[in-house]
Design an enzyme around this catalytic site. Structure first.
Site, short mmCIF file in Angstrom:
data_model
loop_
_atom_site.label_atom_id
_atom_site.label_comp_id
_atom_site.label_asym_id
_atom_site.label_seq_id
_atom_site.Cartn_x
_atom_site.Cartn_y
_atom_site.Cartn_z
N TRP A 1 29.62 2.01 42.62
CA TRP A 1 28.95 2.77 41.41
C TRP A 1 28.73 4.16 42.06
O TRP A 1 28.35 4.92 41.09
CB TRP A 1 27.95 2.05 40.86
CG TRP A 1 26.86 1.58 41.88
CD1 TRP A 1 26.83 0.41 42.44
CD2 TRP A 1 25.87 2.52 42.64
NE1 TRP A 1 25.91 0.24 43.32
CE2 TRP A 1 25.22 1.44 43.66
CE3 TRP A 1 25.36 3.61 42.30
CZ2 TRP A 1 24.06 1.93 44.30
CZ3 TRP A 1 24.54 4.12 43.19
CH2 TRP A 1 23.71 3.22 44.05
N ASN A 2 28.32 4.37 43.21
CA ASN A 2 27.92 5.73 43.61
C ASN A 2 28.49 7.05 43.49
O ASN A 2 27.98 8.18 42.94
CB ASN A 2 27.26 5.75 45.12
CG ASN A 2 28.02 5.46 45.92
OD1 ASN A 2 29.24 5.03 45.81
ND2 ASN A 2 27.79 5.87 47.35
N PRO B 1 36.59 -1.54 39.15
CA PRO B 1 35.50 -0.56 39.36
C PRO B 1 34.31 -1.36 39.59
O PRO B 1 34.46 -2.58 39.11
CB PRO B 1 35.62 0.44 38.43
CG PRO B 1 36.23 -0.36 37.27
CD PRO B 1 37.15 -1.34 37.91
N GLU C 1 35.68 1.08 53.96
CA GLU C 1 34.60 1.90 53.88
C GLU C 1 33.27 1.40 53.40
O GLU C 1 33.08 1.04 52.32
CB GLU C 1 35.14 3.23 53.04
CG GLU C 1 34.47 4.54 53.39
CD GLU C 1 33.09 4.62 52.84
OE1 GLU C 1 32.10 4.40 53.40
OE2 GLU C 1 33.10 5.40 51.79
N CYS D 1 26.88 6.71 50.83
CA CYS D 1 26.91 6.01 52.29
C CYS D 1 26.88 7.10 53.61
O CYS D 1 26.61 6.74 54.83
CB CYS D 1 28.17 5.17 52.50
SG CYS D 1 29.53 6.01 51.96
N GLU E 1 40.34 7.82 54.85
CA GLU E 1 40.53 8.29 53.58
C GLU E 1 40.75 9.95 53.64
O GLU E 1 39.78 10.68 54.41
CB GLU E 1 39.64 7.64 52.46
CG GLU E 1 39.78 6.27 52.43
CD GLU E 1 39.09 5.86 51.20
OE1 GLU E 1 37.83 6.24 51.10
OE2 GLU E 1 39.68 4.90 50.49
P1 ADP Z 1 26.86 -1.84 46.19
O1 ADP Z 1 25.70 -2.30 46.96
O2 ADP Z 1 27.27 -0.51 46.48
O3 ADP Z 1 26.91 -2.27 44.63
P2 ADP Z 1 28.78 -3.88 46.60
O4 ADP Z 1 29.55 -4.33 48.14
O5 ADP Z 1 27.93 -4.76 46.21
O6 ADP Z 1 28.08 -2.47 46.93
O7 ADP Z 1 29.59 -3.62 45.57
C1 ADP Z 1 31.16 -2.66 45.73
C2 ADP Z 1 31.82 -3.39 44.88
O8 ADP Z 1 32.26 -4.61 45.34
C3 ADP Z 1 31.65 -3.45 43.56
O9 ADP Z 1 32.81 -3.17 42.69
C4 ADP Z 1 31.47 -4.82 43.39
O10 ADP Z 1 31.51 -5.36 41.85
C5 ADP Z 1 32.55 -5.52 44.23
N1 ADP Z 1 32.04 -6.68 44.73
C6 ADP Z 1 30.65 -7.44 44.87
N2 ADP Z 1 30.84 -8.71 45.30
C7 ADP Z 1 32.21 -9.00 45.33
C8 ADP Z 1 32.82 -9.97 45.77
N3 ADP Z 1 32.46 -11.22 46.12
N4 ADP Z 1 34.15 -10.14 45.78
C9 ADP Z 1 34.81 -9.08 45.18
N5 ADP Z 1 34.23 -7.68 44.71
C10 ADP Z 1 32.88 -7.95 45.01
#
Ligand code: ADP
Length: 487
Positions: free
Chosen positions: A158-159, A183, A258, A292, A467
């Site tokens: 989301w950032n 997303p 990343e 990040c 990237e």
């Molecule tokens: P942040 O702390 O930046 O939200 P995350 O790693 O939790 O980082 O999230 C990054 C992306 O990964 C988001 O699109 C989130 O919905 C997705 N995500 C989180 N958990 C899972 C999972 N178990 N499988 C697939 N995607 C995931």
């Protein structure tokens, strides 16, 4: 807010699969809210595994035709998409400030930065040259061709709701791949707006799909498990990245990861202190500290520690915290309540162990529930939690060091290795420290390093793959070796 919403032609609430806007088969929706004030923006369709499978199948079908087009044809469509993104810069930035919170001027900057990857990879599409290699036998000839890897999945955070998508979709489409994008469910509106513009640009149905849903595990399960997906490009946290890597292992997918960072920002006593202060501000407080590559640990040599802290404080007290649409705001809200409590915890642990808040130090409650004051902590030491955790908030912890060796050891004392920064005017030191830092990227007398022309990526547990730059497209192609015999 209603006035802003009514102006936004790119506001979409359905996912985009195979060139169509689709609801969830379950009929479920979920609410998107504005982090600056908690206000409801719109309800969005909440898709899951079933629709993700349809998207992968649509991508598989579309990819065959897409990869058969000439590079020039693909480049032309990518350029059109790039132009539409730039033409709609204000609308996209409004959506971004609404759902993500960053100040409007910063959001506009991200739109331009995001578009630059589409522009760059439109050019790169036409440079995917193979090789003719000097032969190992008189009757044989040795060649390589580069081919698209196949269907690509992208899972994004989301950032940077636009740039993290274009960095992946740009090279994937340029190389002749089709893509399914998941997303973050915090910021799907920017992703859907990008899909609408891709549609307007004439990118064929199925080549770019956006699946939005709250069940990340279910959607991720399909994207990492489906044998048709040949590559996953992920940007997000290290724990989720590790999980996705293990899931991708079952079908031996190519991955780009990343992941998290813990960037050191080192100020040596031979630095230009004013430049170091400006660099620290740009690197630390952009996006309210939620990147990040944000400076996470500011290491300052003892001879200039007090002077640096004082100069930094003079600048930080002028920051304005508030709604990203308000005039002059430089620090927006954090993304959610969990982010606020994490930052609060890290600051209170530091203070309990002896650090001092030179500026700020607590929630900026007058601005709203999800704001944190721009903060500088002094007297921070390695035993505090903040040394080893990604802060993701507007907090600058200042550590003190004596020697160059000590600074490099402190900087490298982390499993992460994404961005790093240092300020020095001594050319010998610049080379020594650049080579010694175990990081994928080093900013030397510079706090902002990201660009579409440069390779972005990390080492160690910050991930793999690059990237942007001339290397970025390599992540989306296979090199095929052709051996022609009997000549
Ligand atoms: P942040 O702390 O930046 O939200 P995350 O790693 O939790 O980082 O999230 C990054 C992306 O990964 C988001 O699109 C989130 O919905 C997705 N995500 C989180 N958990 C899972 C999972 N178990 N499988 C697939 N995607 C995931």
């Amino acid at each position: 807010m209603t006035t802003i919403l009514s102006q936004l032609s790119l506001l979409k609430s359905h996912s985009y699969i195979d060139g169509k806007w689709v609801e969830a088969t379950s009929g479920k929706t979920f609410a998107i809210t504005n982090p600056a004030n908690g206000e409801h923006i719109i309800d969005v369709a909440d898709l899951g595994a079933e629709e993700t499978t349809l998207a992968v199948e649509a991508a598989e079908k579309a990819q065959k035709e897409w990869q058969g087009r000439t590079a020039k044809e693909r480049a032309t469509l990518l350029r059109r998409w790039n132009q539409l993104i730039l033409d709609n810069q204000d609308d996209l930035a409004k959506l971004m400030t609404l759902e993500q919170g960053k100040p409007f001027a910063e959001a506009k900057g991200e739109v331009a930065y995001g578009a630059s990857f589409i522009d760059w990879f439109a050019d790169e599409a036409r440079r995917l040259n193979g090789d003719v290699i000097p032969t190992f036998a008189k009757d044989k000839r040795v060649l390589t061709i580069k081919q698209p890897i196949g269907v690509v999945a992208a899972i994004t955070p989301w950032n940077f709701p636009i740039a993290m998508i274009t960095r992946k979709a740009g090279p994937a489409l340029a190389a002749g791949c089709a893509i399914v994008i998941k997303p973050s469910d915090e910021t799907p509106l920017c992703a859907l707006a990008l899909a609408e513009l891709a549609h307007q640009a004439g990118i064929p149905a199925g080549v770019l799909n956006v699946v939005v849903g709250t069940d990340a595990k279910a959607i991720g399960g399909v994207l990492t498990g489906h044998p048709t997906v040949r590559k996953l490009s992920f940007t997000g946290s290290t724990p989720v990245g590790k999980l996705l890597l293990s899931q991708c292992a079952q079908t031996v997918k190519r991955t780009s990861m990343e992941l998290g960072g813990n960037a050191p920002f080192i100020v040596f006593d031979d630095a230009d202190l004013d430049a170091a202060v400006e660099g620290a501000i740009a690197s630390k407080y952009r996006n309210a500290g939620q990147t990040c590559v944000c400076a996470n640990r500011i290491l300052v040599q003892e001879g200039v520690y007090d002077a640096f802290a004082e100069k930094l404080a003079k600048r930080v007290v002028t920051f304005k915290t508030g709604d990203g649409f308000a005039d002059g705001v430089t620090i927006g809200p954090l993304i959610n309540a969990a982010a606020i409590s994490k930052v609060e915890q890290l600051v209170s642990d530091s203070v309990a162990k002896g650090a001092k808040a030179l500026v700020g130090g607590s929630k900026a409650s007058t601005a709203g529930a999800q704001f944190f004051e721009p903060t500088i902590l002094t007297g921070v030491t390695e035993d505090m939690d903040i040394f080893s955790n990604e802060i993701f908030g507007p907090v600058a912890p200042l550590f003190k060091f004596k020697t160059e060796e000590e600074a490099v050891a402190m900087a490298n004392n982390t499993p992460f290795g994404l961005a790093s920064y240092f300020y020095s005017q001594n050319i010998a030191r610049i080379w020594r420290v650049s080579e010694a830092l175990e990081y994928g990227m080093v900013g030397i007398n510079e706090g902002i390093i990201s660009s579409e022309v440069a390779p972005f990526g990390g080492v160690k547990e910050s991930g793999s793959g690059r990237e942007g730059s001339q290397y970025g497209i390599d992540e989306y192609v296979e090199i095929k070796y052709l051996c022609m015999g009997g000549l």
